[in-house]
Write a protein that holds these residues in place. Structure first.
Motif: not given
Length: 122
Positions: A109-115
């Protein structure tokens, strides 16, 4: 200062941090106790107990709580509290249709938020 005093000071600091994290998530990101429970894989009563300071989360729950705060921090750069709540709870194509809130423990989820924030896709 004795070892007992050091432990008490550390526990008091942790209490303020956990309560502060939960307060931040509830007031600035519009999350409910249920949302926090889902993200940390804890019960809603456990979240309530952390919030009011009755007890502290075990290590794995504390780590998930910190991960949730990190995701919310990234999202708050571009989304309103309502937008954060919606983004966390709706299926996300970057997560193969999973709800980001359920992916907090995996770090995805953190990766998706950063994306989302990095590419300006809202």
């Amino acid at each position: 200062m004795t070892e007992l005093d050091n432990n008490l000071a550390r526990d008091l600091a942790l209490t303020e941090t956990v309560q502060g994290f939960i307060n931040l998530l509830r007031t600035r990101a519009g999350l409910t106790r249920v949302d926090i429970a889902i993200a940390t894989r804890a019960s809603t009563s456990a979240v309530r107990n952390w919030e009011v300071g009755y007890n502290q989360p075990r290590t794995e729950y504390g780590h998930r709580l910190i991960m949730l705060v990190e995701v919310v921090s990234v999202l708050s750069e571009t989304l309103t509290p309502r937008g954060i709540h919606q983004w966390l709870n709706l299926p996300n194509r970057e997560l193969n249709g999973m709800q980001p809130i359920k992916m907090i423990p995996s770090g995805r989820a953190l990766e998706a938020a950063q994306f989302l924030v990095g590419d300006g896709i809202v």
